[in-house]
Design a protein around this motif. Sequence first.
Motif, PDB file in Angstrom:
ATOM      1  N   GLN A 152       5.631  13.242  28.951  1.00  0.00           N
ATOM      2  CA  GLN A 152       6.549  14.367  28.783  1.00  0.00           C
ATOM      3  C   GLN A 152       6.122  15.571  29.610  1.00  0.00           C
ATOM      4  O   GLN A 152       6.976  16.371  30.023  1.00  0.00           O
ATOM      5  CB  GLN A 152       6.631  14.739  27.301  1.00  0.00           C
ATOM      6  CG  GLN A 152       7.304  13.681  26.435  1.00  0.00           C
ATOM      7  CD  GLN A 152       7.261  14.021  24.957  1.00  0.00           C
ATOM      8  OE1 GLN A 152       6.519  14.913  24.532  1.00  0.00           O
ATOM      9  NE2 GLN A 152       8.056  13.328  24.163  1.00  0.00           N
ATOM     10  N   ALA A 153       4.838  15.709  29.890  1.00  0.00           N
ATOM     11  CA  ALA A 153       4.342  16.797  30.742  1.00  0.00           C
ATOM     12  C   ALA A 153       4.525  16.483  32.225  1.00  0.00           C
ATOM     13  O   ALA A 153       4.205  17.324  33.075  1.00  0.00           O
ATOM     14  CB  ALA A 153       2.882  17.085  30.438  1.00  0.00           C
ATOM     15  N   GLY A 154       5.017  15.278  32.551  1.00  0.00           N
ATOM     16  CA  GLY A 154       5.247  14.883  33.931  1.00  0.00           C
ATOM     17  C   GLY A 154       4.001  14.430  34.664  1.00  0.00           C
ATOM     18  O   GLY A 154       3.995  14.368  35.898  1.00  0.00           O
ATOM     19  N   ASN A 155       2.949  14.035  33.917  1.00  0.00           N
ATOM     20  CA  ASN A 155       1.682  13.662  34.545  1.00  0.00           C
ATOM     21  C   ASN A 155       1.340  12.179  34.397  1.00  0.00           C
ATOM     22  O   ASN A 155       0.235  11.771  34.775  1.00  0.00           O
ATOM     23  CB  ASN A 155       0.541  14.495  33.947  1.00  0.00           C
ATOM     24  CG  ASN A 155       0.683  15.972  34.257  1.00  0.00           C
ATOM     25  OD1 ASN A 155       1.097  16.352  35.350  1.00  0.00           O
ATOM     26  ND2 ASN A 155       0.349  16.821  33.292  1.00  0.00           N
ATOM     27  N   LEU A 156       2.243  11.375  33.866  1.00  0.00           N
ATOM     28  CA  LEU A 156       1.998   9.940  33.735  1.00  0.00           C
ATOM     29  C   LEU A 156       3.199   9.194  34.287  1.00  0.00           C
ATOM     30  O   LEU A 156       4.290   9.220  33.702  1.00  0.00           O
ATOM     31  CB  LEU A 156       1.766   9.556  32.271  1.00  0.00           C
ATOM     32  CG  LEU A 156       1.483   8.074  32.003  1.00  0.00           C
ATOM     33  CD1 LEU A 156       0.228   7.622  32.747  1.00  0.00           C
ATOM     34  CD2 LEU A 156       1.357   7.786  30.515  1.00  0.00           C
ATOM     35  N   GLN A 157       2.990   8.534  35.396  1.00  0.00           N
ATOM     36  CA  GLN A 157       4.055   7.783  36.049  1.00  0.00           C
ATOM     37  C   GLN A 157       3.430   6.718  36.948  1.00  0.00           C
ATOM     38  O   GLN A 157       2.229   6.726  37.197  1.00  0.00           O
ATOM     39  CB  GLN A 157       4.940   8.721  36.874  1.00  0.00           C
ATOM     40  CG  GLN A 157       4.156   9.572  37.854  1.00  0.00           C
ATOM     41  CD  GLN A 157       4.972  10.696  38.440  1.00  0.00           C
ATOM     42  OE1 GLN A 157       6.182  10.763  38.240  1.00  0.00           O
ATOM     43  NE2 GLN A 157       4.339  11.593  39.181  1.00  0.00           N
ATOM     44  N   SER A 158       4.242   5.791  37.386  1.00  0.00           N
ATOM     45  CA  SER A 158       3.743   4.704  38.238  1.00  0.00           C
ATOM     46  C   SER A 158       3.345   5.238  39.610  1.00  0.00           C
ATOM     47  O   SER A 158       4.013   6.112  40.187  1.00  0.00           O
ATOM     48  CB  SER A 158       4.815   3.626  38.390  1.00  0.00           C
ATOM     49  OG  SER A 158       5.107   3.039  37.134  1.00  0.00           O
ATOM     50  N   THR A 159       2.242   4.701  40.135  1.00  0.00           N
ATOM     51  CA  THR A 159       1.739   5.053  41.464  1.00  0.00           C
ATOM     52  C   THR A 159       1.309   3.763  42.152  1.00  0.00           C
ATOM     53  O   THR A 159       1.453   2.672  41.609  1.00  0.00           O
ATOM     54  CB  THR A 159       0.555   6.023  41.367  1.00  0.00           C
ATOM     55  OG1 THR A 159      -0.526   5.372  40.700  1.00  0.00           O
ATOM     56  CG2 THR A 159       0.931   7.286  40.601  1.00  0.00           C
ATOM     57  N   GLU A 160       0.726   3.901  43.333  1.00  0.00           N
ATOM     58  CA  GLU A 160       0.221   2.717  44.021  1.00  0.00           C
ATOM     59  C   GLU A 160      -1.058   2.186  43.387  1.00  0.00           C
ATOM     60  O   GLU A 160      -1.513   1.102  43.715  1.00  0.00           O
ATOM     61  CB  GLU A 160      -0.040   3.031  45.488  1.00  0.00           C
ATOM     62  CG  GLU A 160      -1.055   4.134  45.725  1.00  0.00           C
ATOM     63  CD  GLU A 160      -1.255   4.442  47.195  1.00  0.00           C
ATOM     64  OE1 GLU A 160      -2.264   5.104  47.530  1.00  0.00           O
ATOM     65  OE2 GLU A 160      -0.406   4.018  48.017  1.00  0.00           O
ATOM     66  N   GLN A 161      -1.625   2.940  42.471  1.00  0.00           N
ATOM     67  CA  GLN A 161      -2.824   2.487  41.764  1.00  0.00           C
ATOM     68  C   GLN A 161      -2.529   1.896  40.382  1.00  0.00           C
ATOM     69  O   GLN A 161      -3.284   1.062  39.887  1.00  0.00           O
ATOM     70  CB  GLN A 161      -3.823   3.638  41.587  1.00  0.00           C
ATOM     71  CG  GLN A 161      -4.458   4.128  42.859  1.00  0.00           C
ATOM     72  CD  GLN A 161      -3.594   5.184  43.550  1.00  0.00           C
ATOM     73  OE1 GLN A 161      -2.636   5.702  42.953  1.00  0.00           O
ATOM     74  NE2 GLN A 161      -3.916   5.517  44.803  1.00  0.00           N
ATOM     75  N   GLN A 162      -1.440   2.315  39.747  1.00  0.00           N
ATOM     76  CA  GLN A 162      -1.160   1.846  38.389  1.00  0.00           C
ATOM     77  C   GLN A 162       0.348   1.686  38.202  1.00  0.00           C
ATOM     78  O   GLN A 162       1.166   2.268  38.928  1.00  0.00           O
ATOM     79  CB  GLN A 162      -1.698   2.826  37.350  1.00  0.00           C
ATOM     80  CG  GLN A 162      -0.970   4.166  37.338  1.00  0.00           C
ATOM     81  CD  GLN A 162      -1.521   5.133  36.312  1.00  0.00           C
ATOM     82  OE1 GLN A 162      -2.548   4.883  35.687  1.00  0.00           O
ATOM     83  NE2 GLN A 162      -0.843   6.258  36.118  1.00  0.00           N
ATOM     84  N   LYS A 163       0.679   0.906  37.184  1.00  0.00           N
ATOM     85  CA  LYS A 163       2.077   0.669  36.841  1.00  0.00           C
ATOM     86  C   LYS A 163       2.276   1.077  35.387  1.00  0.00           C
ATOM     87  O   LYS A 163       1.606   0.568  34.493  1.00  0.00           O
ATOM     88  CB  LYS A 163       2.419  -0.804  37.040  1.00  0.00           C
ATOM     89  CG  LYS A 163       3.866  -1.142  36.735  1.00  0.00           C
ATOM     90  CD  LYS A 163       4.203  -2.570  37.150  1.00  0.00           C
ATOM     91  CE  LYS A 163       3.317  -3.576  36.481  1.00  0.00           C
ATOM     92  NZ  LYS A 163       3.716  -4.978  36.790  1.00  0.00           N
TER      93      LYS A 163
END
Length: 439
Positions: A152-163
């Motif tokens: 909800q704070a916009g700091n957890l999302q998919s990246t090239e390191q994690q899904k």
Amino acid sequence: MNCIRCMAVVVAAAMLTLAMPLAAQNAPPAPPDAAPAAPPISQDLLDSLLAPIALYPDQLLTQVLMASTYPLEVVEAARFVKANPSLKGAQLDDALKDQTWDPSVLSLAAFPQVLDMMNEHLDWTQRLGDAFLDDEAGVMRTVQSLRLKAQQAGNLQSTEQQKVVVQDRTIVIEPAQPQYVYVPVYNPVVIYGPWWAPAYRPWFWYPPPIWGYPPYYGGAVAAGIFWGAAWAITANNWGWCRPNWGGNTVNININNNNIWVNRPQYRDRYQQNGNWTHNVEHRRGVAYRDTATGNKYRPTNNGAVQTRENYRGRDNNPARPSPATTDRTAGNLARPSPGANNNQARPSPGSTERPSLGAGNNPSRPPQQAMPATRPSAAGSRPAPAYQPEARSQVQREASRGAQSRATMQPSQPQRAAPSANRGGGGGGGGGGGQGRGR
């Protein structure tokens, strides 16, 4: 007919009344060393303990949670990987074959920066393990709550390191590449939004440059998640455990080709039940949070406790009579209870009269005579002494002889005796001394 029914009800009630005290007497006594459990860990403290690792990939998170219950083995593993920095992959696995650590600790050897963090914050590691043992479901729910706050704070999302995947309102985090794992680093008081419990602020640990993270510049790294070097995934350190978010437990997969999990003592433990359970043997004597938790995993042998208590001479018999009904001497002299005859009124402090003891109080003791109001005078009323002078004739003769001697030594006109020729005047008074000096 109604009378018969009434009688039956009365008899049944009487039997029930008699049975209740008997059941209470036959109830087994509580263990001598039983102790109440410590108060549950507060939610704010759980948030603080889990904030540094709640955004780890699911399987790495479960390894950390399980290993935290074995803090001494974590220290040993951290020292091992620090002393052998060049061992990786198959060489590392081969070097660990002779180690008897728990599989969760053995698996973390492939992620040395995690072991380094747990070893450096050892107090946190042990408290995290205590929380996981105390309330496993509460720990799993807290992880999901923290992940939701970060999202909800916009700091957890998919990246090239994690899904990051949301499944049935559950947030799952997996490696973006199946052969590599990245360990996230973030500032907990920023990543979840403004921290809500000032009394329980989580710590922030930034890894040293050896693990491939960019240099730490204070506020720059606090803005989000930073990534270091990738760690290779092998069958021995991945794929054998994962969270069961629906049941708030950790599942163990014994069918995975893992040399740590396939050890007989571990495989047989989860043959029937795939849910993780704590193994007290890997605790290595580290104290638990409280006595109740210790007894949960190290059950108290009540028979042995009772034997020790009996050996020490302690009487644990709940039916022991009270001191008021116990014979105090070998003559079976029981202390009487305060009866009506013994309960005499105590006179007030200003009263000079002492109440007499009635016959009902002490039949073997004669009643006390009342004391006269006035004390008789010494003249004429004092009783004669218990002895007579005639009974001590020797004393009388000595007294008479002394009187005769004193009478012969006192002339009508006192004269001084002449001193002896060979004596000085030291034996007499001052005058005699003068004569001795030939004065």
